[in-house]
Design a protein around this motif. Sequence first.
Motif, mmCIF file in Angstrom:
data_model
loop_
_atom_site.group_PDB
_atom_site.id
_atom_site.type_symbol
_atom_site.label_atom_id
_atom_site.label_comp_id
_atom_site.label_asym_id
_atom_site.label_seq_id
_atom_site.Cartn_x
_atom_site.Cartn_y
_atom_site.Cartn_z
ATOM 1 N N HIS A 49 46.958 36.153 37.192
ATOM 2 C CA HIS A 49 46.693 36.583 38.558
ATOM 3 C C HIS A 49 45.191 36.686 38.768
ATOM 4 C CE1 HIS A 49 45.440 40.637 37.324
ATOM 5 N NE2 HIS A 49 46.394 40.555 36.398
ATOM 6 N N TYR A 51 43.898 39.378 40.795
ATOM 7 C CA TYR A 51 43.710 40.665 41.465
ATOM 8 C C TYR A 51 42.291 41.198 41.227
ATOM 9 C CZ TYR A 51 48.749 41.314 42.349
ATOM 10 O OH TYR A 51 50.032 41.206 42.800
ATOM 11 N N ARG A 105 50.300 33.812 39.977
ATOM 12 C CA ARG A 105 50.041 34.251 41.347
ATOM 13 C C ARG A 105 48.903 33.386 41.851
ATOM 14 N NH1 ARG A 105 46.107 37.944 43.483
ATOM 15 N NH2 ARG A 105 46.761 38.927 45.450
ATOM 16 N N GLU A 315 48.816 35.146 48.721
ATOM 17 C CA GLU A 315 49.184 34.572 47.431
ATOM 18 C C GLU A 315 50.699 34.491 47.288
ATOM 19 O OE1 GLU A 315 45.131 35.216 47.248
ATOM 20 O OE2 GLU A 315 46.576 36.809 47.617
#
Length: 438
Positions: A49, A51, A105, A315
């Motif tokens: 991911h 993030y 993601r 996403e």
Amino acid sequence: MKLRTLKALPAAVIMVAALGGCMGNSVIDDMSTVKRLGDEPQKRIVIWHTYSDEETVVFEKEVIPKFEAEHPDIRIESVRQTHNREYHAALLARASAGKTPDIIRMDYTWVPLFAQRNLLQPLERFPEFGNVSRQLQGRMMETNRYADHTYGLPLNITTKAAIYNERLLSGLGVAEPPSSFSELVKLARDNGYALGMSDVGMWNSLPYFMALGGQLADEDFTRTDGYLNSERSIAAMKQLLGLYREGVINPWLLKGNADLWREVYDEDRFLMIDEGPWYYSILLNSSGVEVDLLERTKPAPFPTDGEYGSVIGGESLVMTKGARHKPEAWTFMSWLVKKETQLTLLKAGLIPVNTEAFEEGRRSDSKANRYLEAFMDGIQQAFYRPAIPQWNEVEKLYEAAMEDIFMRGSDVETTLRETSEKIDALLANQEKKSVLYK
């Protein structure tokens, strides 16, 4: 989150434990913690991911532990990556070589290209797919479809909002920010303030171009001829360039020496900048920001005189073809888009794509909702980037045109006409190429 493993017990300890068992006493207090021969190993699911720091804390400290508590046979390994074009290229290369994580993601505009190259697992046949997908925002679900299959689940949705210097607005006697871009321009020009477009890239400049009436393509994004090179778009681009040269649009645009995040709450040069909700989720958790950001700034949907305000970002979760434990990967993916999970992620400023969570989040009286409401309202009039495999190349052509116009002084009409021709040739060529991957 790193996978937790049980270390092998030393042979001497095992022997003592065995002898203790024969005598009816054990030196191990809780025998349930000892891994026994024949026990089924936990399935490890790896997710990549991008993030932010704040989002990662919520994801790894709250979301994953709750999932693992509910599914003790599955362990999640969270691997954070940097979101950029290099990551996009590296993912493609690794996926083509079969060296990917189980779940990724990724930006929703990446999904069609990965699907076209047969690198993703279609999702329709997994249990409860229909029920899961019906809980999610329809337009975002559409961005995860390619050809005859659905390859992703939308995880979060976002857009950019206009973020105003509240002190400057109050000083001008303006209670509510203007909804019209022309009104905003007049307000800034008449009072010597600037508007903070941060660069000429598509994500940052397209809202301004569209707010002035510019267009990219037809509704289905099959051609740009008659849109990007239209009289409306030419006029909009000339006006945008003129506003930059006049100093109404960020005069430091090409110099990169203005800290727009700080300027809009701490200085008197910028009346407005535009940014995503991470502006607040990051700064509100930063020890370096000692002012009351929610008092110093005022977010509002991006003002426009055109069809669209800002641009839809977001996403999706995709499962790679090389995923080792596909049923378990699906269990985690479908769990992440549940209402309760989405509301947990909302605490980090991640706007839910689950429709129930979205509506509940809008009604919330939480501190986060004081800024998120403007972004959630702005989604209603924002532009969805098309679900086409060649979007990354379209974006590069647009940005090259902007650089030619703003940095090299190229003629606006000629540049937009030539760029439209290049994009339409790309769209036609990619349409033919798509057949090879079906």
